[in-house]
Motif scaffolding. Structure first.
Motif, PDB file in Angstrom:
ATOM      1  N   VAL A 138       0.838  -1.201   0.000  1.00 15.15           N
ATOM      2  CA  VAL A 138       0.000   0.000   0.000  1.00 15.15           C
ATOM      3  C   VAL A 138       0.879   1.260   0.000  1.00 15.15           C
ATOM      4  O   VAL A 138       0.557   2.260  -0.651  1.00 15.15           O
ATOM      5  CB  VAL A 138      -1.033  -0.012   1.158  1.00 15.15           C
ATOM      6  N   THR A 139       2.000   1.182   0.690  1.00 16.98           N
ATOM      7  CA  THR A 139       2.912   2.324   0.690  1.00 16.98           C
ATOM      8  C   THR A 139       3.485   2.539  -0.714  1.00 16.98           C
ATOM      9  O   THR A 139       3.551   3.672  -1.209  1.00 16.98           O
ATOM     10  CB  THR A 139       4.068   2.106   1.690  1.00 16.98           C
ATOM     11  N   ALA A 140       3.869   1.424  -1.352  1.00 15.55           N
ATOM     12  CA  ALA A 140       4.425   1.524  -2.697  1.00 15.55           C
ATOM     13  C   ALA A 140       3.394   2.076  -3.679  1.00 15.55           C
ATOM     14  O   ALA A 140       3.718   2.888  -4.558  1.00 15.55           O
ATOM     15  CB  ALA A 140       4.927   0.157  -3.163  1.00 15.55           C
ATOM     16  N   ALA A 141       2.150   1.650  -3.514  1.00 14.09           N
ATOM     17  CA  ALA A 141       1.082   2.133  -4.396  1.00 14.09           C
ATOM     18  C   ALA A 141       0.910   3.635  -4.238  1.00 14.09           C
ATOM     19  O   ALA A 141       0.739   4.376  -5.213  1.00 14.09           O
ATOM     20  CB  ALA A 141      -0.229   1.413  -4.082  1.00 14.09           C
ATOM     21  N   ALA A 142       0.967   4.103  -2.996  1.00  9.99           N
ATOM     22  CA  ALA A 142       0.849   5.540  -2.746  1.00  9.99           C
ATOM     23  C   ALA A 142       2.086   6.262  -3.286  1.00  9.99           C
ATOM     24  O   ALA A 142       1.976   7.285  -3.964  1.00  9.99           O
ATOM     25  CB  ALA A 142       0.680   5.804  -1.256  1.00  9.99           C
ATOM     26  N   ARG A 143       3.241   5.675  -2.996  1.00  9.80           N
ATOM     27  CA  ARG A 143       4.503   6.276  -3.435  1.00  9.80           C
ATOM     28  C   ARG A 143       4.527   6.494  -4.949  1.00  9.80           C
ATOM     29  O   ARG A 143       4.964   7.516  -5.457  1.00  9.80           O
ATOM     30  CB  ARG A 143       5.658   5.347  -3.008  1.00  9.80           C
ATOM     31  N   TYR A 144       4.015   5.490  -5.674  1.00 11.47           N
ATOM     32  CA  TYR A 144       3.992   5.537  -7.132  1.00 11.47           C
ATOM     33  C   TYR A 144       3.117   6.683  -7.641  1.00 11.47           C
ATOM     34  O   TYR A 144       3.322   7.205  -8.727  1.00 11.47           O
ATOM     35  CB  TYR A 144       3.470   4.197  -7.664  1.00 11.47           C
ATOM     36  N   ASN A 145       2.144   7.095  -6.812  1.00 10.07           N
ATOM     37  CA  ASN A 145       1.164   8.077  -7.260  1.00 10.07           C
ATOM     38  C   ASN A 145       1.302   9.456  -6.631  1.00 10.07           C
ATOM     39  O   ASN A 145       0.421  10.296  -6.779  1.00 10.07           O
ATOM     40  CB  ASN A 145      -0.255   7.546  -7.006  1.00 10.07           C
ATOM     41  N   THR A 146       2.371   9.663  -5.892  1.00  7.37           N
ATOM     42  CA  THR A 146       2.555  11.001  -5.320  1.00  7.37           C
ATOM     43  C   THR A 146       4.036  11.332  -5.180  1.00  7.37           C
ATOM     44  O   THR A 146       4.863  10.442  -4.996  1.00  7.37           O
ATOM     45  CB  THR A 146       1.874  11.135  -3.934  1.00  7.37           C
TER      46      THR A 146
END
Lengths: 291, 279
Positions: A138-146
């Protein structure tokens, strides 16, 4: 940041109410209540119950959704000279990602805090925070998008919090905040019913402080990123404890409900604590517990 | 709303276990309206932390306000040990009070037990507005019937109900209302008391087509609309007792837990509606 003190998400709304009591410009940062993709009505009452040295809550992330936040709360918050940190939660990985995309390019947001630790919702929330694999994803998913600084808020309801902290750092977190509430329960001995409509709730307040200090200390041994210490901070010396344990900043939660001026008192208090000891830099106490 | 350190200037144990405190705060007394409340730190540093909400019971204009409370738990127990000249940390005035105007032809004030606390303040304001009103007070027994003289002095006619029949009607105040509403014929009812009583009062008002405002009581944390902990269920969804209330239009309140829409039980709003709605 002017100072290391901010409200813990969910205990300060979007700042409006408490702006009548304190000058929001004095805060180190302002963390808003969790925002979700779509509006949530929250859980059935009763939603709170006071226990010894703490309180249980099961609000259920009641909020009006991201569109409403950007349209109505953010313009209000932008007038203050204080970094705004938006706290977000989703039911799925994709929702966290989408929330980050919605925030992209929006003026006035200085950072994102991922809530992967809410104990009061059926889907998402704590499920992400209790597994290092999901927490990293979930952190990586957020990281990828911000591109914004990413803080991940951790739950204490796990056996090994350091492992989760490590996972979210691998996932791309710039900082971690801990702890969210401990899952608790209280029963009315007259009616034999739980005190909360949602049966269980999150325990906060002075009761959880020793648990929080221990977890901050453990995580500080494990990861290099800054830690925001949270959990039952009521006074300057409570905040100092967290700094000594290794937190670079602190967030104040339940204590805001008790005394709306408490953050200002702690900001001033930390300063005089350092001055009394002829210290000029807060780094002289961060992580300086003698063990 | 203001946060003040206020002196207690008078304390009285009205009857065993029920106390009144008069607290000096020009700023709160000047800004208060009937039905609003104050949030008091009863025991900072003890093993409980949260403030306790109290209806404003009376006002000394421009100077002070009075609260009336029964000792029911740790907070009220600590507050009952406060002495004259002690200083209390008070936030107030908070919430939305009773709505009234001088155009009301007649009002009925229905109080169950200590529910009379905010209604005496309202009664005094209605007197100032020259609105005709009838107090209707309920208590367990005659000795627990508080502020009767104060209401009688300013009210048109004061009705009384006691559970044991030691004074006035033998039964509950909700029961008395049901029997008398058809000839009192008030334009509006203002009620405060335990939830089962308010629920019956609301039912009666609805049956006779009389407007009704109720003052609700819940546990609160922040008291100012931040924590969203004091939710009550209304026909418009969850409302916060501290900020949207504590006074509500009785018709808006959903009293039966079974009537709570499934969409209000966690999850996203209208999630259920979306599934069933093909559009």
């Amino acid at each position: 940041m002017k100072n290391p003190v901010m409200p813990a998400s969910g205990t300060f709304g979007a700042g409006r109410e408490y702006s009548e009591f304190i000058d929001l410009n004095c805060l180190g940062a302002l963390v808003v209540k969790t925002v979700t993709l779509r509006p949530r009505d929250g859980n059935a009452p009763p939603r709170l119950y006071e226990v010894s040295s703490g309180m249980l809550n099961s609000i259920g992330l009641q909020n009006e959704g991201i569109d409403h936040f950007i349209e109505h709360d953010l313009p209000y918050l932008r007038q203050f000279d204080v970094p705004i940190i938006i706290n977000i939660a989703g039911n799925t990985l994709e929702e966290y990602a989408q929330l980050c995309r919605e925030i992209k390019g929006v003026e006035g947001i200085s950072g994102i805090e991922l809530n992967i630790s809410c104990p009061n919702i059926k889907a998402g929330g704590i499920a992400f925070g209790a597994s290092s694999r999901l927490a990293e994803q979930v952190t990586a998913a957020a990281r990828y998008n911000t591109d914004l600084p990413l803080i991940v808020k951790l739950t204490p309801n796990v056996y090994n919090v350091s492992k989760i902290a490590q996972a979210v750092v691998y996932g791309g977190a710039n900082a971690v905040s801990l702890i969210n509430t401990l899952v608790g329960m209280s029963i009315d001995t007259n009616t034999f019913k739980p005190h909360l409509g949602n049966i269980t709730g999150g325990l906060s307040g002075p009761a959880i402080k020793p648990v929080a200090v221990r977890m901050v200390w453990e995580v500080a041994q494990t990861v290099k990123v800054p830690i925001i210490g949270i959990g039952g901070i009521n006074s300057t010396l409570d905040a100092i404890e967290f700094l000594l344990a290794g937190a670079t900043a602190v967030a104040i939660g339940t204590a805001n409900f008790v005394n709306p001026r408490v953050m200002i008192e702690i900001i001033d208090g930390i300063e005089s604590f350092l001055r009394q000891r002829n210290m000029s830099d807060i780094r002289q106490i961060i992580g300086k517990v003698k063990v | 709303m203001f946060q003040v350190n206020a002196d207690v200037i008078a304390k009285e144990e009205v009857i065993p276990g029920v106390f009144s405190l008069t607290i000096v705060s020009p700023v709160i007394s000047e800004n208060a309206k009937p039905g609003q409340f104050v949030h008091i730190a009863c025991n900072q540093g003890g093993n409980f932390i949260l403030r306790r909400p109290f209806s404003i019971h009376r006002i000394v204009p421009g100077k002070a306000f009075e609260i009336l409370f029964r000792v029911v738990g740790r907070g009220t127990e600590a507050l009952s040990r406060v002495k004259v000249y002690d200083i209390l940390d008070v936030i107030g005035p908070l919430g939305n009070g009773f709505k009234y105007s001088e155009r009301i032809t007649s009002a009925l004030l229905v109080a169950g037990g200590l529910g009379l606390a905010p209604l005496l303040y309202l009664a005094e304001e209605l007197t100032n507005e020259q609105v005709k009103f009838y107090p209707m007070l309920g208590a367990q027994t005659k000795t627990k019937l508080l502020r009767y003289i104060d209401f009688k002095r300013i009210g048109k006619k004061t009705y009384v109900a006691t559970d044991d029949g030691s004074s006035g009607h033998n039964g509950t105040v909700a029961d008395l209302l049901n029997r008398t509403i058809h000839y009192i014929r008030p334009e509006i009812i203002y009620a405060c008391g335990p939830e089962p009583m308010l629920r019956k009062v609301a039912q009666t008002a609805d049956e006779f087509g009389v407007k009704c405002q109720v003052s609700l009581e819940t546990k609160m944390a922040c008291g100012v609309g931040v924590c969203l902990g004091c939710a009550c269920v209304t026909r418009q969804g969850y409302k916060m007792v501290c900020k949207d209330g504590p006074v509500f239009d009785a018709r808006d309140i959903i009293w039966d837990k079974e009537e709570i829409e499934p969409t209000l039980l966690g999850g996203y709003r209208c999630e259920t509606a979306k599934v069933s709605d093909p559009g």
